[in-house]
Design an enzyme around this catalytic site. Structure first.
Site, PDB file in Angstrom:
ATOM      1  N   HIS A   1      10.134  -0.719 -36.735  1.00  0.00           N
ATOM      2  CA  HIS A   1      11.082  -1.011 -35.657  1.00  0.00           C
ATOM      3  C   HIS A   1      11.040  -2.500 -35.345  1.00  0.00           C
ATOM      4  O   HIS A   1      10.015  -3.159 -35.533  1.00  0.00           O
ATOM      5  CB  HIS A   1      10.732  -0.185 -34.407  1.00  0.00           C
ATOM      6  CG  HIS A   1      11.801  -0.269 -33.362  1.00  0.00           C
ATOM      7  ND1 HIS A   1      11.892  -1.315 -32.471  1.00  0.00           N
ATOM      8  CD2 HIS A   1      12.846   0.554 -33.076  1.00  0.00           C
ATOM      9  CE1 HIS A   1      12.940  -1.122 -31.692  1.00  0.00           C
ATOM     10  NE2 HIS A   1      13.535   0.001 -32.040  1.00  0.00           N
TER      11      HIS A   1
ATOM     12  N   GLU B   1      19.585  -2.292 -37.128  1.00  0.00           N
ATOM     13  CA  GLU B   1      19.625  -2.667 -35.709  1.00  0.00           C
ATOM     14  C   GLU B   1      19.594  -4.183 -35.588  1.00  0.00           C
ATOM     15  O   GLU B   1      18.537  -4.791 -35.804  1.00  0.00           O
ATOM     16  CB  GLU B   1      18.389  -2.135 -34.970  1.00  0.00           C
ATOM     17  CG  GLU B   1      18.332  -0.660 -34.787  1.00  0.00           C
ATOM     18  CD  GLU B   1      17.400  -0.311 -33.638  1.00  0.00           C
ATOM     19  OE1 GLU B   1      17.823   0.461 -32.794  1.00  0.00           O
ATOM     20  OE2 GLU B   1      16.275  -0.849 -33.581  1.00  0.00           O
TER      21      GLU B   1
ATOM     22  N   SER C   1      17.610   2.671 -24.378  1.00  0.00           N
ATOM     23  CA  SER C   1      17.842   2.436 -22.958  1.00  0.00           C
ATOM     24  C   SER C   1      18.946   3.321 -22.375  1.00  0.00           C
ATOM     25  O   SER C   1      18.862   3.681 -21.195  1.00  0.00           O
ATOM     26  CB  SER C   1      18.149   0.955 -22.711  1.00  0.00           C
ATOM     27  OG  SER C   1      19.103   0.461 -23.620  1.00  0.00           O
TER      28      SER C   1
HETATM   29  O1  LIG Z   1      15.010   2.167 -30.896  1.00  0.00           O
HETATM   30  C1  LIG Z   1      16.053   1.932 -30.312  1.00  0.00           C
HETATM   31  C2  LIG Z   1      16.745   0.666 -30.441  1.00  0.00           C
HETATM   32  O2  LIG Z   1      15.904  -0.443 -30.408  1.00  0.00           O
HETATM   33  C3  LIG Z   1      17.971   0.516 -29.582  1.00  0.00           C
HETATM   34  O3  LIG Z   1      17.622   0.302 -28.239  1.00  0.00           O
HETATM   35  P1  LIG Z   1      18.807   0.340 -27.151  1.00  0.00           P
HETATM   36  O4  LIG Z   1      19.505   1.644 -27.298  1.00  0.00           O
HETATM   37  O5  LIG Z   1      18.103   0.192 -25.839  1.00  0.00           O
HETATM   38  O6  LIG Z   1      19.709  -0.827 -27.462  1.00  0.00           O
END
Ligand SMILES: O=C[C@H](O)COP(=O)(O)O
Length: 214
Positions: free
Chosen positions: A85, A133, A195
């Site tokens: 990650h 991501e 989040s």
């Molecule tokens: O693991 C999840 C990701 O880093 C996305 O995070 P987010 O949905 O808070 O932008």
């Protein structure tokens, strides 16, 4: 679509979110799972929600103080693990070792990467899935599918060029059902988000919104 909710170290109640994941999963054709902190895996798995680890190390049983053993997270009830990650980056050799360790423990794997070039490299390691991501969009509420759709399409192309059996997820800023639909339209087979659910006042409502159009 696979909706994988990473709780990171957000100050949410992991069991309450897991119960919401379990309940909403039962009401949709989408597949939902939750990735709590390692110390919460057992309690979360006990809810019946599909439970994932956020990380495992490229190790076997032995002298590895402070590291996370794939067999241990499997024993705690996890069925899969995130790897590499953006907030838990690994060297290439360690990603490879962690994929092998996870496979040995019977865990499904999703290897995260920043961009399509890294997605190609990650896919070459033979995980079950990769997740693209862009780090700058994580936690912003601006969905990658809207802010940078090319990166999702290019990641799908990069992964398929290497290994058509490797699924592609996308993540960063995903929080609504429209975001999930847009991700699917770009060729993604799932979304990785945090989040939008972990910080929601009502995680059940947030999850229902995510899967409503599916
Ligand atoms: O693991 C999840 C990701 O880093 C996305 O995070 P987010 O949905 O808070 O932008």
């Amino acid at each position: 679509m696979f909706v994988l909710v990473n709780l990171k170290t957000y100050p949410c109640d992991p069991v309450a979110v897991a119960e919401a994941v379990r309940d909403v999963d039962e009401s949709t054709d989408a597949r939902l799972a939750v990735a709590p902190q390692a110390t919460h895996l057992e309690r979360v798995a006990d809810t019946g929600a599909e439970t994932w680890a956020q990380h495992v190390d490229p190790i076997d049983h032995g002298s590895n103080t402070g590291q996370t053993l794939a067999e241990s997270v499997a024993d705690a009830g996890a069925v899969g693990t995130l790897l590499n990650h953006s907030e838990r980056r690994l060297k290439l050799a360690d990603i490879d070792g962690a994929v092998r360790a996870a496979e040995h423990a019977g865990l499904e794997t999703v290897v995260c990467a920043n961009n399509p070039a890294q997605i190609g490299a990650a896919a070459a390691l033979g995980p079950d899935a990769v997740a693209v991501e862009p780090p700058e969009l994580i936690g912003t509420g601006t969905p990658v599918s809207q802010a940078d759709p090319d990166i999702v399409e290019d990641a799908v192309d990069a992964a398929q060029h290497v290994d058509r059996d490797v699924s592609v997820l996308c993540g960063a800023g995903i929080s609504t059902g429209d975001d999930v639909v847009a991700a699917g339209d770009l060729g993604s087979e799932g979304v990785l988000l945090a989040s939008g659910v972990a910080k929601a006042d009502d995680p059940t409502a947030a999850l229902e919104d995510l899967v409503e159009p599916l």
